[in-house]
Each structure stands twice: as structure tokens, then as C-alpha cells.
Design a protein around this motif. Sequence first.
Motif, PDB file in Angstrom:
ATOM      1  N   UNK A  55       0.834  -1.206   0.000  1.00 13.41           N
ATOM      2  CA  UNK A  55       0.000   0.000   0.000  1.00 13.41           C
ATOM      3  C   UNK A  55       0.868   1.255   0.000  1.00 13.41           C
ATOM      4  N   UNK A  56       1.964   1.229   0.749  1.00 17.83           N
ATOM      5  CA  UNK A  56       2.862   2.379   0.800  1.00 17.83           C
ATOM      6  C   UNK A  56       3.535   2.616  -0.545  1.00 17.83           C
ATOM      7  N   UNK A  57       3.959   1.541  -1.197  1.00 23.53           N
ATOM      8  CA  UNK A  57       4.582   1.684  -2.513  1.00 23.53           C
ATOM      9  C   UNK A  57       3.579   2.170  -3.558  1.00 23.53           C
ATOM     10  N   UNK A  58       2.345   1.721  -3.478  1.00 21.89           N
ATOM     11  CA  UNK A  58       1.322   2.151  -4.440  1.00 21.89           C
ATOM     12  C   UNK A  58       1.047   3.647  -4.306  1.00 21.89           C
ATOM     13  N   UNK A  59       1.135   4.174  -3.107  1.00 19.16           N
ATOM     14  CA  UNK A  59       0.976   5.621  -2.919  1.00 19.16           C
ATOM     15  C   UNK A  59       2.096   6.384  -3.598  1.00 19.16           C
ATOM     16  N   UNK A  60       3.214   5.714  -3.826  1.00 21.94           N
ATOM     17  CA  UNK A  60       4.368   6.344  -4.473  1.00 21.94           C
ATOM     18  C   UNK A  60       4.479   5.942  -5.943  1.00 21.94           C
ATOM     19  N   UNK A  61       3.422   5.338  -6.470  1.00 19.09           N
ATOM     20  CA  UNK A  61       3.385   5.030  -7.895  1.00 19.09           C
ATOM     21  C   UNK A  61       3.977   3.707  -8.297  1.00 19.09           C
ATOM     22  N   UNK A  62       4.261   2.824  -7.314  1.00 22.78           N
ATOM     23  CA  UNK A  62       4.879   1.544  -7.614  1.00 22.78           C
ATOM     24  C   UNK A  62       4.049   0.429  -6.984  1.00 22.78           C
ATOM     25  N   UNK A  63       4.607  -0.741  -6.854  1.00 21.62           N
ATOM     26  CA  UNK A  63       3.931  -1.863  -6.213  1.00 21.62           C
ATOM     27  C   UNK A  63       4.984  -2.838  -5.710  1.00 21.62           C
ATOM     28  N   UNK A  64       4.538  -3.796  -4.918  1.00 21.76           N
ATOM     29  CA  UNK A  64       5.428  -4.839  -4.416  1.00 21.76           C
ATOM     30  C   UNK A  64       5.205  -6.110  -5.231  1.00 21.76           C
ATOM     31  N   UNK A  65       6.274  -6.602  -5.852  1.00 20.30           N
ATOM     32  CA  UNK A  65       6.220  -7.857  -6.594  1.00 20.30           C
ATOM     33  C   UNK A  65       6.503  -8.991  -5.617  1.00 20.30           C
ATOM     34  N   UNK A  66       5.612  -9.966  -5.575  1.00 20.35           N
ATOM     35  CA  UNK A  66       5.742 -11.095  -4.657  1.00 20.35           C
ATOM     36  C   UNK A  66       6.065 -12.358  -5.425  1.00 20.35           C
ATOM     37  N   UNK A  67       7.022 -13.118  -4.921  1.00 20.40           N
ATOM     38  CA  UNK A  67       7.362 -14.422  -5.458  1.00 20.40           C
ATOM     39  C   UNK A  67       7.500 -15.416  -4.298  1.00 20.40           C
ATOM     40  N   UNK A  68       7.389 -16.688  -4.607  1.00 16.92           N
ATOM     41  CA  UNK A  68       7.477 -17.742  -3.608  1.00 16.92           C
ATOM     42  C   UNK A  68       8.362 -18.841  -4.174  1.00 16.92           C
ATOM     43  N   UNK A  69       9.419 -19.171  -3.457  1.00 13.32           N
ATOM     44  CA  UNK A  69      10.310 -20.223  -3.931  1.00 13.32           C
ATOM     45  C   UNK A  69      11.751 -19.931  -3.574  1.00 13.32           C
ATOM     46  N   UNK A  70      12.669 -20.523  -4.308  1.00 14.19           N
ATOM     47  CA  UNK A  70      14.093 -20.305  -4.080  1.00 14.19           C
ATOM     48  C   UNK A  70      14.445 -18.851  -4.380  1.00 14.19           C
ATOM     49  N   UNK A  71      14.965 -18.149  -3.364  1.00 15.50           N
ATOM     50  CA  UNK A  71      15.246 -16.731  -3.537  1.00 15.50           C
ATOM     51  C   UNK A  71      16.234 -16.454  -4.643  1.00 15.50           C
TER      52      UNK A  71
ATOM     53  N   UNK B   8      17.873   7.704   6.373  1.00 16.50           N
ATOM     54  CA  UNK B   8      17.716   8.162   4.997  1.00 16.50           C
ATOM     55  C   UNK B   8      16.245   8.485   4.751  1.00 16.50           C
ATOM     56  N   UNK B   9      15.988   9.589   4.100  1.00  9.33           N
ATOM     57  CA  UNK B   9      14.606  10.011   3.862  1.00  9.33           C
ATOM     58  C   UNK B   9      13.903   9.054   2.911  1.00  9.33           C
ATOM     59  N   UNK B  10      12.595   8.916   3.101  1.00  9.25           N
ATOM     60  CA  UNK B  10      11.780   8.099   2.194  1.00  9.25           C
ATOM     61  C   UNK B  10      11.593   8.836   0.878  1.00  9.25           C
ATOM     62  N   UNK B  11      11.598   8.132  -0.241  1.00 11.89           N
ATOM     63  CA  UNK B  11      11.330   8.787  -1.524  1.00 11.89           C
ATOM     64  C   UNK B  11       9.855   9.185  -1.631  1.00 11.89           C
ATOM     65  N   UNK B  12       9.602  10.323  -2.237  1.00  8.43           N
ATOM     66  CA  UNK B  12       8.218  10.752  -2.449  1.00  8.43           C
ATOM     67  C   UNK B  12       7.546   9.949  -3.555  1.00  8.43           C
ATOM     68  N   UNK B  13       8.345   9.501  -4.524  1.00 12.14           N
ATOM     69  CA  UNK B  13       7.825   8.718  -5.638  1.00 12.14           C
ATOM     70  C   UNK B  13       8.840   7.642  -5.988  1.00 12.14           C
ATOM     71  N   UNK B  14       8.337   6.493  -6.442  1.00 11.80           N
ATOM     72  CA  UNK B  14       9.178   5.391  -6.880  1.00 11.80           C
ATOM     73  C   UNK B  14       8.746   5.032  -8.296  1.00 11.80           C
TER      74      UNK B  14
END
Length: 475
Positions: A67-83, A169-175
Amino acid sequence: MPDQDAPAVVWLRDDLRVSDNPALREAVDSGRPVVVVYVLDDSGDVGRPLGGASRWWLHHSLEALDASLRKRGNRLVLRHGDGAGEIASILEETGAGLLTTSRRYTRGEREQDDRVQRAAEERGVAVSVHTASLLHDPGAVLNGDGERFGVFTPFFRALTRGGAPREPVAAPNAVAPWTGDLRSEDLDDLGLLPIGPDWSAGLGETWTPGEKAAHRRVDEFVHERLARYADQRDEPAAEASSRLSPYLKFGEVSPYQVWHRVQQADVPADIRLKFLTELGWREYDYDLLDAHPDLETVNIHREFDAFPWAEVDDRVLRAWQRGRTGVPLVDAGMRQLWHTGWMHNRVRMVTASFLIKNLRYDWRIGERWFWDTLVDADPANNAAQWQWVAGSGADAAPFFRVFNPVLQGQKFDPRGEYIATWVPELRDLDAKGRHEPWTVPDGPTTGEHPAYPEPIVDLKASRAAALDAYQRMRS
């Protein structure tokens, strides 16, 4: 300018935040589009799979981070398995030019990170690794002979001698997002939440995971609790502790942010130092983990390999796990743990001492139970604390220091308020009765169907047996 088709991939692990996240900050400042990734690698090949309570926390933490990343124009990519395999796949799919991440410290995690870095650099991808979840990298604080400290106090003195940690370190306003097509799994499909039955109601009543909640917790502690922390930190009913441990464990707040926020507080310096020392213990425990990668299974002092542990009675062990030992302070702590996923630190020591020394059960049994039930279960802190109580760890309490749970309760919970909160069967008794209900005529331990059990072990006799076992080990 960087090639806009060559994004920066940010691989998050124990740093689930946007502020004071050097890996994310570097990716944004590079001018590249950014892909932010979390891989759930719970195979056990890299590190210890998370316990149930931690998995619950992680689900909600990832939800808040997305949700925080979406407010900055991005998203979180989720994967499951061997890192390593998933990151390699993402680098290939996106044609990434930069991979940024934060250091991890278990042996399996370090080895995986080395493999990922080598593979990325072979592909021509620049790799940048940051120190973000600790104030220092393990092994960096050494004594005058260039060796690790075996005792905490000089370690902490040396840690702080170099001055204040870096500023957050400051948080970015946009990603800026990468606009290509990249698969992301649904959070629910990771299977982090308990089902059949859902035992997490108490966790939801007690906690709000996520970065925003972490900073609210820091503010509340600094403004409302820090001033009385030094005097009341050992009183479980006083609510003087910070309760920041799960937020630090998942990196929703950084130790740098906490350190500087506390140092800015308008309270005496000795009170600030008292709390910052607890951050120091977290650092020290990670030094121990670095030096002893099998900390959760192998005694640091190997003479304890010969300790004559008692044979486990499943009925007795279950009584300890569920808070039905008949020893009020122990039961209060274990019930608080079961309901909330957390336990006051003083009570953690008492419940651990009871298992190790009064029941004489191997400390690893308790460490595994805490790993599964704590929302702040940490590979360094949890194992190091259990070894500390057992006497087998570095700078540990000697084995012959046996916490008497009745005396501990009378000293740190004199009115029995904490006990009354978590053991309601004793709520109508006076303070003495809450600590020793077996002394109350016609009390809750009496009758054909007692409301509360008699103690499952005699405290005095079991203490003597534990000390005898210790002497047999030494001889």
C-alpha cells in the motif's frame, strides 16, 4: 542517463519499509525505473522457516508495504520459492542493470546472497548491498587485540565509542515503476495466515503490523513510556517497555531511526542510555550468531553438551506451553505469549528458567516453542536469550542462577496485576494468593474440580535437582 529499459531491482527481506531504506533510496536516486521484490523462501535450505506467529505478521507487513509503494506510484512484486532462482529470473525478465538489497546475517542467507551477487555480476548487473537492519556489521566491533568481545558491556562501550550511528535516509516521495510485464503472486496465495483453525485473533487485537504503525509505536514510547522506562522496565504490569521488537525484526522501523528518535527525547541521558543498551544487546546477539552460526542448536559452551537433561513428559511440556503449570507468573507469561505473540522480557527469563531448571528440559525445546509463537522471533535474539538463561551462552547468567517465579512475581508484580490479567482464575484473590494460590484455604486449587492446578513441580526440590545435575555435568 541510464537506459530506461534497464531497471533497478530492489530485493527486500528484513527491511520492509520505505523510509531509511538505503537499498530503495539508491534505486530511486539512480534515475532508473524500479522493481521492488519480496521472495518468500521458506524451503529451509537458506534459513529457518518462519514460525506461525511471524508468518501472520509478515502477511500484514507485506500488505502494508505494498500500500505504501502504491501511494508512491509503484507496487510490491511477490514471489514464492528459491530466492536465488527467483531473483535471477526477475533480473533476466526485466533486463535489469542494478540490484540493490540489504545484508542478512544467518549463514544460509549470507551464502545465498553471495551466490546471487556472483550470478548477477556475471550477467553484467551492478550489485549494491547495504547495512540497514543493524547499526554495524557483525565482526566489525573488536577489542584492542582485534578479537570479538566475549562480554556485552565492553562490546557496547566500543560500539558507542565511535559516535552516533548514521542519520536515517529520507523516504522517496515517488518510486518510478518499470512498465514491463512482470508476474507477481497474490499475497493470499503465499499461505502465511493460519487456517483451520484461525488462532490469530489475539494477535490481531494486540498488533498492527507495518511501517506506519511502527512509527506510531516509536512516538508513543518516546512520549509516554521512555521517562519511566529505567524504573519500570522490569514490571510486566507497568507497560513501560517499547514493544518495538517485531517492528525491528521485520524492518518496519530501522535501529537508526529508533536510536536517533530516543536520543532526541527530552528525558535524562541515563534513561536514554538504558534503553539504547537494549538495542546494543540486539547488536551483540548478531555478533554471536555470526561467530556461532548454529546458535539455535549448539551450545556456545560445549561442556553443556554433557548436561543430563530430564526425559520430556508431553503432559508436563504441554502444561508449560499453555500456561497450566500451577505457577502463576509462569502461566501468566505463557498465556500472554499464546494470545498476543509476545511476552514481557522479565517474564521471558522466568518462564525460560522454569523450563530449563525446574523442569530440567533442554533449552532448545523452549527456543523452538518461542520461535513458533513469538511475533518477534529473531534468529539471533531468540537463541542467544535461551542460551543466556541456560548458562551455555556468551556472557550468560550462570546456571546456578535459578529464577524463583514466586519471588520474581512478588518483586516485579507485587500486587499481582499482571497475573490477574492473564490468569483470571486468580483475579479474586489478594496479592499473596495470586502469587501462591495453593496456600489459600478453599482456594482455586482445591476441590474435586479445581479452577487452577497445583504446581506441576516442587520449586525448591527441582532447583536442588537442577544444581545437582549441573555439578554432575561439571565433574
